[in-house]
Design a protein around this motif. Structure first.
Motif, PDB file in Angstrom:
ATOM      1  N   ALA A  88       0.827  -1.208   0.000  1.00 37.14           N
ATOM      2  CA  ALA A  88       0.000   0.000   0.000  1.00 37.14           C
ATOM      3  C   ALA A  88       0.864   1.261   0.000  1.00 37.14           C
ATOM      4  N   VAL A  89       0.237   2.384  -0.353  1.00 40.77           N
ATOM      5  CA  VAL A  89       0.915   3.672  -0.395  1.00 40.77           C
ATOM      6  C   VAL A  89       0.181   4.654   0.520  1.00 40.77           C
ATOM      7  N   ARG A  90       0.826   5.768   0.786  1.00 38.49           N
ATOM      8  CA  ARG A  90       0.338   6.691   1.823  1.00 38.49           C
ATOM      9  C   ARG A  90      -1.017   7.298   1.503  1.00 38.49           C
ATOM     10  N   GLU A  91      -1.363   7.426   0.197  1.00 39.10           N
ATOM     11  CA  GLU A  91      -2.659   8.017  -0.153  1.00 39.10           C
ATOM     12  C   GLU A  91      -3.838   7.136   0.228  1.00 39.10           C
ATOM     13  N   MET A  92      -3.578   5.911   0.647  1.00 40.13           N
ATOM     14  CA  MET A  92      -4.646   4.975   0.983  1.00 40.13           C
ATOM     15  C   MET A  92      -5.089   5.163   2.437  1.00 40.13           C
ATOM     16  N   ARG A  93      -5.616   6.370   2.712  1.00 42.63           N
ATOM     17  CA  ARG A  93      -6.241   6.753   3.979  1.00 42.63           C
ATOM     18  C   ARG A  93      -5.250   7.108   5.094  1.00 42.63           C
ATOM     19  N   ALA A 109      -0.725 -10.635  -7.612  1.00 47.11           N
ATOM     20  CA  ALA A 109      -1.702  -9.664  -7.117  1.00 47.11           C
ATOM     21  C   ALA A 109      -1.614  -9.558  -5.600  1.00 47.11           C
ATOM     22  N   THR A 110      -1.714  -8.349  -5.092  1.00 48.19           N
ATOM     23  CA  THR A 110      -1.730  -8.165  -3.644  1.00 48.19           C
ATOM     24  C   THR A 110      -3.055  -8.624  -3.064  1.00 48.19           C
ATOM     25  N   SER A 111      -4.164  -8.247  -3.719  1.00 45.47           N
ATOM     26  CA  SER A 111      -5.485  -8.712  -3.288  1.00 45.47           C
ATOM     27  C   SER A 111      -6.226  -9.252  -4.501  1.00 45.47           C
ATOM     28  N   GLY A 112      -7.091 -10.231  -4.263  1.00 42.81           N
ATOM     29  CA  GLY A 112      -7.851 -10.816  -5.357  1.00 42.81           C
ATOM     30  C   GLY A 112      -9.051 -11.590  -4.835  1.00 42.81           C
ATOM     31  N   PRO A 113      -9.885 -12.090  -5.733  1.00 39.21           N
ATOM     32  CA  PRO A 113     -11.065 -12.858  -5.319  1.00 39.21           C
ATOM     33  C   PRO A 113     -10.680 -14.150  -4.603  1.00 39.21           C
ATOM     34  N   VAL A 114     -11.627 -14.705  -3.877  1.00 41.72           N
ATOM     35  CA  VAL A 114     -11.414 -15.987  -3.206  1.00 41.72           C
ATOM     36  C   VAL A 114     -10.965 -17.031  -4.229  1.00 41.72           C
ATOM     37  N   PRO A 171      -2.850   7.688  -7.025  1.00 33.47           N
ATOM     38  CA  PRO A 171      -2.506   7.494  -8.433  1.00 33.47           C
ATOM     39  C   PRO A 171      -1.312   6.579  -8.658  1.00 33.47           C
ATOM     40  N   THR A 172      -0.456   6.400  -7.649  1.00 32.83           N
ATOM     41  CA  THR A 172       0.722   5.562  -7.826  1.00 32.83           C
ATOM     42  C   THR A 172       0.479   4.116  -7.415  1.00 32.83           C
ATOM     43  N   PHE A 173      -0.721   3.795  -6.955  1.00 34.24           N
ATOM     44  CA  PHE A 173      -0.988   2.451  -6.455  1.00 34.24           C
ATOM     45  C   PHE A 173      -1.063   1.431  -7.582  1.00 34.24           C
ATOM     46  N   SER A 174      -0.494   0.262  -7.335  1.00 33.23           N
ATOM     47  CA  SER A 174      -0.601  -0.873  -8.247  1.00 33.23           C
ATOM     48  C   SER A 174      -0.898  -2.109  -7.416  1.00 33.23           C
ATOM     49  N   ASN A 175      -1.925  -2.860  -7.791  1.00 30.56           N
ATOM     50  CA  ASN A 175      -2.360  -4.014  -7.010  1.00 30.56           C
ATOM     51  C   ASN A 175      -1.514  -5.246  -7.334  1.00 30.56           C
ATOM     52  N   GLN A 176      -0.201  -5.118  -7.187  1.00 33.09           N
ATOM     53  CA  GLN A 176       0.693  -6.242  -7.413  1.00 33.09           C
ATOM     54  C   GLN A 176       2.041  -5.964  -6.759  1.00 33.09           C
TER      55      GLN A 176
END
Length: 305
Positions: free
Chosen positions: A48-53, A184-189, A212-217
């Motif tokens: 995760a990156v800092r913009e995520m809350r 992938a960092t997160s994905g479906p079951v 904007p810099t986030f990538s789910n991997q």
């Protein structure tokens, strides 16, 4: 300059510091104050990156008079480092030490009132960092990752096997100096991802708007390291006051293992929430956990010193 509706002006600066030769990008939130103020050093969790809350937490802390240094790890977000999306536990812990050292050099900040604040995977980093630095004033670990074996047991065995296979491929490519194999960092079951609990993908990706810099991997090699990582074992060595905010329905960092570890901190305080791992960042759960964290900070690291 940004304006907090209830507490007056605060300032957010774009700053950076060096970690093992690379640059870490950070936000420095400063409250209106005449003298050096306590500072909370903050970083995010798995991929995760800092913009995520994290800005939401930092704004609340700054409104209460605390400075906040919120940074991206090397290889992520606005920070430097190649290859991109490399999640390396040892390097991230070096980044934490570099961030704390940088905070102690800023004239606006009190070098003897530094707090480390981590969430999820970085909650474990905060525990390890606090165990190694008794000059810290306090620490906060929110829904912390503490026990790699417990987290692996929460994943379906077939998913673990698929993660491991991809991780081995990535290690082989690293040895040949080839670009990483991603996962992938997160994905479906049931998918090949590091977090596949029913609430993981929706909860994780819900934090990404405005990032904007986030990538789910991430580079898949981390799949071989997670199960061998036990930051909770450092809890007994934390001598400073530390607050553990534990989600009882945590699907990523199971609460029973976390509670066993954190109960060993000599000056630990535990707050429990009937929430899932990703609920604590938003809505009523966010309000409750921020209130509890501010109460802890005011008691152990008061703004007036």
């Amino acid at each position: 300059m940004s304006i907090d509706e209830t507490s007056g002006p605060w300032t957010r600066l774009d700053v950076s510091f060096t970690s093992d030769g690379d640059t870490c990008a950070a936000w420095l939130y400063l409250p209106p104050a005449d003298g050096p103020v306590p500072v909370i050093v903050m970083a995010h969790g798995l991929g995760a990156v800092r913009e995520m809350r994290l800005d939401a937490f930092a704004e609340r802390f700054t409104a209460a008079g605390y400075a906040c240094l919120v940074f991206d790890y090397r290889h992520f977000g606005a920070s430097g480092g190649q290859p991109r999306q490399l999640l390396d536990i040892g390097r991230q812990l070096v980044d934490w030490r570099a961030a704390v050292a940088y905070a102690r050099t800023r004239p606006e900040l009190d070098p003897d009132r530094v707090v480390v604040w981590g969430t999820s995977f970085s909650g474990g980093h905060a525990i390890v960092t606090a165990a190694a630095d008794d000059r810290l004033a306090a620490a906060i670990a929110q829904c912390p990752f503490t026990d790699g074996f417990a987290s692996l047991r929460a994943i379906e065995p077939r998913t673990v096997a698929k993660i491991s296979a991809r991780a081995v491929r990535d290690v082989a490519r690293r040895l040949r100096r080839r670009p990483p194999v991603m996962i992938a960092t997160s994905g479906p079951v049931g998918s090949t991802a590091l977090m596949t609990a029913p609430d993981a993908m929706d909860g994780y990706l819900a934090l990404t708007p405005g990032a904007p810099t986030f990538s789910n991997q991430v580079a898949a090699r981390i799949g071989l390291a997670i199960g061998l990582h036990f930051p909770g074992r450092s809890a007994a060595k934390v001598t400073v006051p530390i607050l553990y905010c534990v989600c009882d329905r945590d699907s990523v960092a199971p609460a029973p293992a976390t509670l066993r570890h954190v109960a060993k901190s000599p000056r630990g305080e535990i707050r429990r929430y009937d929430e899932g791992h990703f609920d604590i960042y938003v809505d009523e759960a966010f309000e409750q956990v921020v209130t509890d964290q501010l109460d802890f900070l005011r008691r152990h690291v008061p703004v007036a010193g």
